[in-house]
Design a protein around this motif. Structure first.
Motif, PDB file in Angstrom:
ATOM      1  N   LYS A  16       0.865  -1.189   0.000  1.00 26.75           N
ATOM      2  CA  LYS A  16       0.000   0.000   0.000  1.00 26.75           C
ATOM      3  C   LYS A  16       0.895   1.231   0.000  1.00 26.75           C
ATOM      4  CE  LYS A  16      -4.209  -1.788   0.654  1.00 26.75           C
ATOM      5  NZ  LYS A  16      -5.075  -1.908  -0.507  1.00 26.75           N
ATOM      6  N   ARG A  54       5.001  15.318 -11.886  1.00 24.97           N
ATOM      7  CA  ARG A  54       3.698  14.658 -12.081  1.00 24.97           C
ATOM      8  C   ARG A  54       2.680  15.622 -12.693  1.00 24.97           C
ATOM      9  NH1 ARG A  54      -0.631  11.712  -8.098  1.00 24.97           N
ATOM     10  NH2 ARG A  54      -1.507  10.524  -9.809  1.00 24.97           N
ATOM     11  N   GLY A  86      -9.591   5.528  -4.081  1.00 24.79           N
ATOM     12  CA  GLY A  86      -8.178   5.642  -3.721  1.00 24.79           C
ATOM     13  C   GLY A  86      -7.715   7.064  -4.028  1.00 24.79           C
ATOM     14  N   ALA A  87      -8.482   8.026  -3.546  1.00 25.01           N
ATOM     15  CA  ALA A  87      -8.279   9.437  -3.927  1.00 25.01           C
ATOM     16  C   ALA A  87      -6.978  10.019  -3.392  1.00 25.01           C
ATOM     17  CB  ALA A  87      -9.457  10.263  -3.431  1.00 25.01           C
ATOM     18  N   PHE A  91      -5.143  14.603  -5.668  1.00 22.64           N
ATOM     19  CA  PHE A  91      -4.507  15.064  -6.914  1.00 22.64           C
ATOM     20  C   PHE A  91      -5.539  15.176  -8.038  1.00 22.64           C
ATOM     21  CE2 PHE A  91      -2.223  14.309 -10.921  1.00 22.64           C
ATOM     22  CZ  PHE A  91      -1.191  15.241 -10.832  1.00 22.64           C
ATOM     23  N   ASP A 134     -11.143   6.459   0.108  1.00 27.29           N
ATOM     24  CA  ASP A 134      -9.831   5.848   0.346  1.00 27.29           C
ATOM     25  C   ASP A 134      -9.944   4.903   1.545  1.00 27.29           C
ATOM     26  OD1 ASP A 134      -6.834   7.013  -0.760  1.00 27.29           O
ATOM     27  OD2 ASP A 134      -6.820   5.577   0.896  1.00 27.29           O
ATOM     28  N   VAL A 135      -9.116   3.859   1.532  1.00 28.68           N
ATOM     29  CA  VAL A 135      -9.083   2.937   2.683  1.00 28.68           C
ATOM     30  C   VAL A 135      -8.294   3.533   3.841  1.00 28.68           C
ATOM     31  CG1 VAL A 135      -9.377   0.754   1.421  1.00 28.68           C
ATOM     32  CG2 VAL A 135      -7.080   1.711   1.700  1.00 28.68           C
ATOM     33  N   GLU A 136      -7.467   4.542   3.536  1.00 31.41           N
ATOM     34  CA  GLU A 136      -6.514   5.046   4.522  1.00 31.41           C
ATOM     35  C   GLU A 136      -6.967   6.425   5.046  1.00 31.41           C
ATOM     36  OE1 GLU A 136      -3.569   3.926   6.096  1.00 31.41           O
ATOM     37  OE2 GLU A 136      -4.048   5.852   7.016  1.00 31.41           O
ATOM     38  N   MET A 164      -4.751   9.550   4.463  1.00 29.14           N
ATOM     39  CA  MET A 164      -4.773  10.159   3.128  1.00 29.14           C
ATOM     40  C   MET A 164      -5.976  11.102   3.015  1.00 29.14           C
ATOM     41  SD  MET A 164      -2.091   8.941   1.769  1.00 29.14           S
ATOM     42  CE  MET A 164      -1.993   9.040   0.005  1.00 29.14           C
ATOM     43  N   CYS A 203     -13.440   3.947   2.680  1.00 31.71           N
ATOM     44  CA  CYS A 203     -14.051   2.738   2.117  1.00 31.71           C
ATOM     45  C   CYS A 203     -13.278   1.524   2.594  1.00 31.71           C
ATOM     46  CB  CYS A 203     -14.067   2.799   0.588  1.00 31.71           C
ATOM     47  SG  CYS A 203     -12.439   2.870  -0.169  1.00 31.71           S
ATOM     48  N   GLU A 227     -11.617  -2.281   1.430  1.00 35.47           N
ATOM     49  CA  GLU A 227     -11.009  -2.949   0.285  1.00 35.47           C
ATOM     50  C   GLU A 227     -12.132  -3.531  -0.602  1.00 35.47           C
ATOM     51  OE1 GLU A 227      -7.354  -3.024   0.427  1.00 35.47           O
ATOM     52  OE2 GLU A 227      -7.709  -3.900  -1.533  1.00 35.47           O
ATOM     53  N   CYS A 282      -6.687   5.992  -9.844  1.00 40.77           N
ATOM     54  CA  CYS A 282      -5.329   6.234 -10.350  1.00 40.77           C
ATOM     55  C   CYS A 282      -4.300   5.625  -9.409  1.00 40.77           C
ATOM     56  CB  CYS A 282      -5.074   7.729 -10.509  1.00 40.77           C
ATOM     57  SG  CYS A 282      -3.395   8.081 -11.072  1.00 40.77           S
ATOM     58  N   GLU A 305      -2.466  -1.896  -5.943  1.00 42.18           N
ATOM     59  CA  GLU A 305      -2.342  -1.992  -4.475  1.00 42.18           C
ATOM     60  C   GLU A 305      -3.448  -2.862  -3.880  1.00 42.18           C
ATOM     61  OE1 GLU A 305      -2.059   1.703  -2.339  1.00 42.18           O
ATOM     62  OE2 GLU A 305      -0.445   2.458  -3.587  1.00 42.18           O
TER      63      GLU A 305
HETATM   64  C1  LIG Z   1      -0.483   5.709  -4.974  1.00 40.56           C
HETATM   65  S1  LIG Z   1      -1.808   6.405  -4.085  1.00 40.56           S
HETATM   66  C2  LIG Z   1      -2.647   7.303  -5.389  1.00 40.56           C
HETATM   67  C3  LIG Z   1      -3.550   8.377  -4.866  1.00 40.56           C
HETATM   68  C4  LIG Z   1      -4.325   9.175  -5.927  1.00 40.56           C
HETATM   69  N1  LIG Z   1      -5.222   8.324  -6.657  1.00 40.56           N
HETATM   70  C5  LIG Z   1      -3.398   9.891  -6.882  1.00 40.56           C
HETATM   71  O1  LIG Z   1      -3.429   9.578  -8.083  1.00 40.56           O
HETATM   72  O2  LIG Z   1      -2.664  10.777  -6.439  1.00 40.56           O
HETATM   73  C6  LIG Z   1      -2.886   5.010  -3.836  1.00 40.56           C
HETATM   74  C7  LIG Z   1      -4.039   5.319  -2.903  1.00 40.56           C
HETATM   75  O3  LIG Z   1      -4.976   4.229  -2.968  1.00 40.56           O
HETATM   76  C8  LIG Z   1      -5.410   3.918  -1.657  1.00 40.56           C
HETATM   77  N2  LIG Z   1      -5.899   2.517  -1.714  1.00 40.56           N
HETATM   78  C9  LIG Z   1      -5.185   1.381  -1.760  1.00 40.56           C
HETATM   79  N3  LIG Z   1      -5.999   0.310  -1.878  1.00 40.56           N
HETATM   80  C10 LIG Z   1      -7.258   0.791  -1.912  1.00 40.56           C
HETATM   81  C11 LIG Z   1      -8.546   0.187  -2.036  1.00 40.56           C
HETATM   82  N4  LIG Z   1      -8.693  -1.128  -2.161  1.00 40.56           N
HETATM   83  N5  LIG Z   1      -9.637   0.981  -2.047  1.00 40.56           N
HETATM   84  C12 LIG Z   1      -9.505   2.333  -1.928  1.00 40.56           C
HETATM   85  N6  LIG Z   1      -8.311   2.962  -1.776  1.00 40.56           N
HETATM   86  C13 LIG Z   1      -7.205   2.208  -1.793  1.00 40.56           C
HETATM   87  C14 LIG Z   1      -4.192   4.178  -0.783  1.00 40.56           C
HETATM   88  O4  LIG Z   1      -4.530   4.379   0.575  1.00 40.56           O
HETATM   89  C15 LIG Z   1      -3.627   5.457  -1.440  1.00 40.56           C
HETATM   90  O5  LIG Z   1      -4.212   6.620  -0.918  1.00 40.56           O
END
Ligand SMILES: C[S@@+](CC[C@H](N)C(=O)[O-])C[C@H]1O[C@@H](n2cnc3c(N)ncnc32)[C@H](O)[C@@H]1O
Length: 189
Positions: free
Chosen positions: A4, A18, A43-44, A48, A67-69, A72, A90, A92, A108, A113
């Motif tokens: 993650k 980026r 996974g916001a 961004f 987002d799960v976290e 974030m 949310c 997984e 994105c 992950e």
């Molecule tokens: C690499 S970051 C990308 C964040 C954003 N989408 C961007 O483009 O800047 C990945 C994000 O996905 C979240 N994430 C990972 N697995 C997830 C899931 N199953 N459902 C929702 N969010 C998730 C992580 O916590 C993290 O915030």
């Protein structure tokens, strides 16, 4: 188990490089996001895409930033998003939204992950409106210093297979650069 994203590295999500290679507002407009739409960002992260999406859809639209976290999401809310952007934690592969919510459902750099990419895509499809785009941005399957480990990365052909298995229609794959691509699919009905 895939890695993650480490919330301690949020600066990596907002680097000037980026913004240059993947300008968020232009990217969203090119994908078809318009005023008044409902945008679901799975996974916001730090927002961004969610924050520019809120500018594009305006006050007659809606943005759900999931987002799960929680760390974030806190980073996103600290940027004072407008009232039509709602952050939600949310689980997984389980989005707390009713079926047929989004005019565009978007993730994105998240699919690689997830513990169960197929279940994740199925739930993205569930919350999309009929014929709405479901968009996956990912890292190319190549070895490089930036981005996720090689073993976690998904080849774009694998993402194409997964969207079909998830019951979506595949539309296109497009590379932003040598390292990052977008797969566009849409919900059948
Ligand atoms: C690499 S970051 C990308 C964040 C954003 N989408 C961007 O483009 O800047 C990945 C994000 O996905 C979240 N994430 C990972 N697995 C997830 C899931 N199953 N459902 C929702 N969010 C998730 C992580 O916590 C993290 O915030």
């Amino acid at each position: 188990m895939p890695h993650k994203f480490d919330p301690g590295h949020v600066d990596r999500l907002e680097s000037p490089e980026r913004y240059e290679s993947m300008p968020p507002e232009r990217t969203l407009r090119n994908l078809g996001l318009r005023r008044g739409m409902t945008f679901v960002d799975v996974g916001a992260g730090t927002g961004f895409f969610s924050l520019p999406a809120a500018q594009v859809v305006g006050s007659t639209g809606r943005v759900y930033a999931l987002d799960v976290e929680p760390a974030m999401l806190s980073s996103l809310t600290s940027k004072a998003p407008p009232p039509w952007l709602e952050t939600m934690q949310c689980k997984e592969s389980s989005l707390p939204l009713p079926p047929g919510t989004g005019d565009m459902v978007f993730a994105c750099f998240v699919l690689h992950e997830t513990r169960d990419p197929l279940a994740f895509l199925r739930d993205m499809g569930r919350v999309a409106k009929p014929y709405a785009p479901v968009v996956i941005l990912e890292w190319a399957k190549r070895r490089q210093k930036e981005g996720p480990p090689f073993g976690d990365r998904l080849h774009h052909h694998r993402v194409e297979e997964l969207v079909l298995e998830a019951g979506l229609c595949f539309k296109s794959v497009e590379f932003f650069n040598a390292s990052q691509y977008a797969v566009q699919a849409f919900k059948k009905r």
